[in-house]
Scaffold this motif. Sequence first.
Motif, short mmCIF file in Angstrom:
data_model
loop_
_atom_site.label_atom_id
_atom_site.label_comp_id
_atom_site.label_asym_id
_atom_site.label_seq_id
_atom_site.Cartn_x
_atom_site.Cartn_y
_atom_site.Cartn_z
N GLY A 9 65.27 49.38 76.65
CA GLY A 9 63.89 49.49 77.24
C GLY A 9 62.96 49.83 76.13
N GLY A 10 63.08 49.54 74.94
CA GLY A 10 62.23 49.29 73.62
C GLY A 10 61.40 47.88 73.77
N LEU A 29 67.38 48.69 82.68
CA LEU A 29 67.98 50.13 82.04
C LEU A 29 68.00 50.25 81.05
CD1 LEU A 29 71.80 48.37 84.27
CD2 LEU A 29 69.87 49.68 84.37
N GLU A 30 67.76 51.37 81.31
CA GLU A 30 67.06 52.63 79.39
C GLU A 30 68.33 53.95 78.98
OE1 GLU A 30 66.72 53.93 75.72
OE2 GLU A 30 65.70 51.95 76.33
N THR A 31 68.90 53.59 78.08
CA THR A 31 69.90 54.26 78.01
C THR A 31 69.60 56.21 78.18
OG1 THR A 31 71.27 54.17 77.23
CG2 THR A 31 71.50 55.61 76.50
N GLU A 32 67.85 56.21 76.94
CA GLU A 32 67.48 57.52 77.24
C GLU A 32 66.18 57.93 78.47
OE1 GLU A 32 67.90 59.33 74.84
OE2 GLU A 32 69.35 57.79 73.56
N PRO A 33 65.98 59.57 78.52
CA PRO A 33 64.80 59.82 79.57
C PRO A 33 63.65 58.63 79.35
CG PRO A 33 65.92 61.21 77.87
CD PRO A 33 66.29 60.54 77.23
N GLY A 34 63.17 58.01 78.64
CA GLY A 34 61.96 57.62 78.62
C GLY A 34 62.23 55.96 78.02
N PRO A 35 61.16 55.35 78.46
CA PRO A 35 61.44 53.69 77.61
C PRO A 35 60.41 53.77 75.59
CG PRO A 35 59.98 53.88 78.92
CD PRO A 35 60.23 54.87 78.80
N GLY A 36 61.34 53.37 75.07
CA GLY A 36 60.52 53.00 73.71
C GLY A 36 60.43 54.57 72.12
N ARG A 37 62.21 55.04 72.98
CA ARG A 37 62.08 56.08 71.63
C ARG A 37 63.21 55.66 70.51
NH1 ARG A 37 62.47 60.36 75.55
NH2 ARG A 37 61.25 60.67 77.12
N HIS A 38 63.55 54.59 70.53
CA HIS A 38 64.01 54.69 68.94
C HIS A 38 63.08 54.01 68.15
CE1 HIS A 38 67.73 56.66 69.80
NE2 HIS A 38 67.53 55.80 71.33
N SER A 39 63.60 52.44 67.75
CA SER A 39 62.63 51.21 66.93
C SER A 39 61.64 51.13 67.59
CB SER A 39 63.37 50.36 66.01
OG SER A 39 64.77 50.85 66.13
#
Length: 367
Positions: A9-10, A29-39
């Motif tokens: 979900g980036g 499908l996104e691993t984190e609690p919300g989208p766009g949390r990493h790069s």
Amino acid sequence: MADIIVIGGGMAGMSAAAALSADAEVLLLETEPGPGRHSTARSAAIFIRNYGNAALRALNDEAVGFFEAPDLDIDAPLLTPRGELMVATEAEMPVLEDYLAGSAGLERLTGTEAEAMVPILKPGHVAGGVYEPDARDIDVDVMLQGYLRRLKANGGTLRTNAAVTGLSRAGGLWQVTAGGETHAAPIVVNAAGAWASEVARMAGAQDIAITPHRRSAAVIPAPDGQPCADWPLFGSIAETWYAKPMGGQLMVSPADADPVPPQDAWPDDMVLAEGLHRFETAITVPVTRVVSSWAGLRSFAPDKTPVCGFDTDAEGFLWLAGQGGHGIQTAPALAGLARALCLGEKPALDAATCAALAPARFDAAAA
């Protein structure tokens, strides 16, 4: 059951899911609690049309129309003026000449002209510069949220806290286990960023090494309290540091690219200190305080070109990975290509660019 499952979900996965959702039932499908949390959340957030190799510049050219007139439900422009100034010492002038030779829309500057543009540059340190006036800041959060609204308006679904733990194919369908649930679809889009190779291994897909590289940044006060909001992004043509105004302060990066395992990245204090020292050698004022720091991951394929296309070993498995530091500004173009490939449409990109992005190029290299 969905028509297409997008993993990640980036910005890459979100833009592709939104583009596909107009004509397909899409599950993101996104691993984190919300989208766009990493790069996505840690990018330099700037559109530079002359950034990257030939395939990347073709993507930039395709994406510029979207950025200037985004077809999204948003209340603000995605781009605002910034400009990019790359400077060279005398020893680095051959690098600057090479950059100019392969670019368009650039202005050559003398060292004195570059110093006038960014007044903290050390007199005599800069032998020459190149300025791209059309480089512009990107509002990354507005862009991501606009794509998310598009996905939901089209009936698509975002599942967070949904780390993929299993991938298998039977009867023409992918079975994707994520967040304790199993979902089925004939097509899976691998937009997992730093984790793209791990997802591919679960699927039995091609062995393409998408390698994450850490990129660090520090925020420092405006040097000597100078108003710097109107300065361009400025940096070394040799990519040893760069700086960008940010909220009345300066974001400075050592332009590091250290390979690391997929992770929630943190800056290395020594790398950051060395990069700030390189920055200091080019300016007239010392760096006395770091307000904050962070790191993100820029994930590259072996040839530093994104991978977008169907896998040659795993049916219905589409790669959308390896964007490196180009992910935000190429997202609209790569989303369009992913849509065309999944839905059997004619890509907007030319055949040579599509071939340069396709996973099949690694089969040819291996042969």
